[in-house]
Design a protein around this motif. Structure first.
Motif, short mmCIF file in Angstrom:
data_model
loop_
_atom_site.label_atom_id
_atom_site.label_comp_id
_atom_site.label_asym_id
_atom_site.label_seq_id
_atom_site.Cartn_x
_atom_site.Cartn_y
_atom_site.Cartn_z
N GLY A 118 18.00 -10.14 -57.36
CA GLY A 118 18.75 -11.05 -57.99
C GLY A 118 19.23 -10.44 -59.39
O GLY A 118 18.67 -10.16 -60.27
N GLY A 119 20.00 -11.00 -59.47
CA GLY A 119 20.58 -11.28 -61.21
C GLY A 119 21.08 -9.61 -62.17
O GLY A 119 20.36 -8.68 -61.06
N PRO A 120 21.72 -9.49 -63.51
CA PRO A 120 22.15 -8.36 -63.50
C PRO A 120 20.93 -7.35 -64.19
O PRO A 120 20.19 -7.77 -64.98
N VAL A 156 28.60 -19.39 -71.11
CA VAL A 156 28.17 -17.76 -70.83
C VAL A 156 26.78 -18.15 -71.40
O VAL A 156 26.46 -18.11 -73.32
N ILE A 157 25.81 -17.61 -70.98
CA ILE A 157 24.60 -17.71 -71.13
C ILE A 157 23.97 -15.95 -71.45
O ILE A 157 24.13 -15.67 -70.50
N THR A 203 13.66 -13.56 -65.84
CA THR A 203 13.96 -12.54 -64.93
C THR A 203 15.65 -12.73 -64.36
O THR A 203 15.92 -11.98 -63.48
N ASP A 204 15.51 -14.37 -64.46
CA ASP A 204 17.10 -14.46 -63.58
C ASP A 204 17.31 -16.32 -63.58
O ASP A 204 16.64 -17.17 -64.09
N LEU A 205 18.23 -16.24 -63.86
CA LEU A 205 19.43 -17.58 -64.15
C LEU A 205 20.10 -18.05 -63.06
O LEU A 205 20.98 -17.13 -62.73
N VAL A 221 14.36 -17.85 -64.31
CA VAL A 221 12.62 -17.68 -64.05
C VAL A 221 12.41 -16.98 -64.83
O VAL A 221 12.28 -16.05 -65.70
N VAL A 222 10.86 -17.34 -65.95
CA VAL A 222 10.12 -16.47 -66.49
C VAL A 222 9.05 -16.11 -65.99
O VAL A 222 7.61 -17.24 -65.10
N ILE A 223 8.42 -14.90 -66.71
CA ILE A 223 7.13 -14.30 -65.96
C ILE A 223 6.42 -14.23 -67.22
O ILE A 223 7.76 -13.53 -68.17
#
Length: 182
Positions: free
Chosen positions: A24-26, A100-101, A139-141, A151-153
């Protein structure tokens, strides 16, 4: 009947493997949001907002510094509506509602824990709406009706320890509304 069940189970296994391999995510460099498909990354992908605005990111040269940068460009009605320069050459942006985040790893040199800065630009005109610093690596929005989930690690404090994973809900005004460890 048995052959049908076998085929269904095989298809489910293939689908499970495909999902397990999609992070997931760029990409946004080491530890940045996952892989292509969930946002907009520099020189490669575009995203379309609900109002039809297209958002693309491209590498941009700075005339004032030697650091490479990225530029977010909003295209509306067949013309460039606005553009904004981002501090990171590996820009990672996600459309969330009317914003736009941008995700930027802002970890200080020698820091023991990573820090991520989220900056929201208004989709209508590119003006900065808010900035939020989060301890850990985003790691993902994912947008939802009330804002954006991140998602925060947070890496383990000791070698061999377990990292902390959090789901952070962020309002459209840039405030954290809830955090759940998982």
């Amino acid at each position: 009947m048995r052959k049908t069940i076998t085929v269904v189970l095989a298809l489910m296994m293939v689908a499970t493997l495909a999902v397990a391999n999609d992070h997931g995510g760029p990409p946004a460099g080491p530890g940045g949001p996952g892989e292509p498909g969930h946002g907009v990354e520099a020189d490669g992908h575009l995203s379309v907002a609900a109002d039809g605005t297209v958002v693309v990111v491209r590498a941009a040269a700075s005339s004032t510094t030697s650091n490479p940068m990225a530029e977010v460009i909003a295209i509306r009605g067949g013309a460039i509506a606005w553009s904004a320069t981002l501090p990171s050459p590996r820009a990672d942006v996600q459309i969330s509602g009317s914003q736009v985040i941008e995700v930027t790893d802002t970890t200080a040199s020698g820091a023991s824990s990573p820090t991520t800065t989220l900056t929201a630009l208004a989709l209508s005109n590119g003006a900065q709406a808010w900035t939020l610093n989060i301890t850990g690596r985003v790691t993902d929005l994912n947008p939802y009706s009330g804002g954006t989930y991140a998602v925060v690690i947070i890496p383990a404090a000791t070698t061999g320890g377990t990292p902390t994973r959090n789901l952070v809900a962020i309002s459209p005004t840039g405030t954290v509304t809830s955090t759940v460890a998982f």
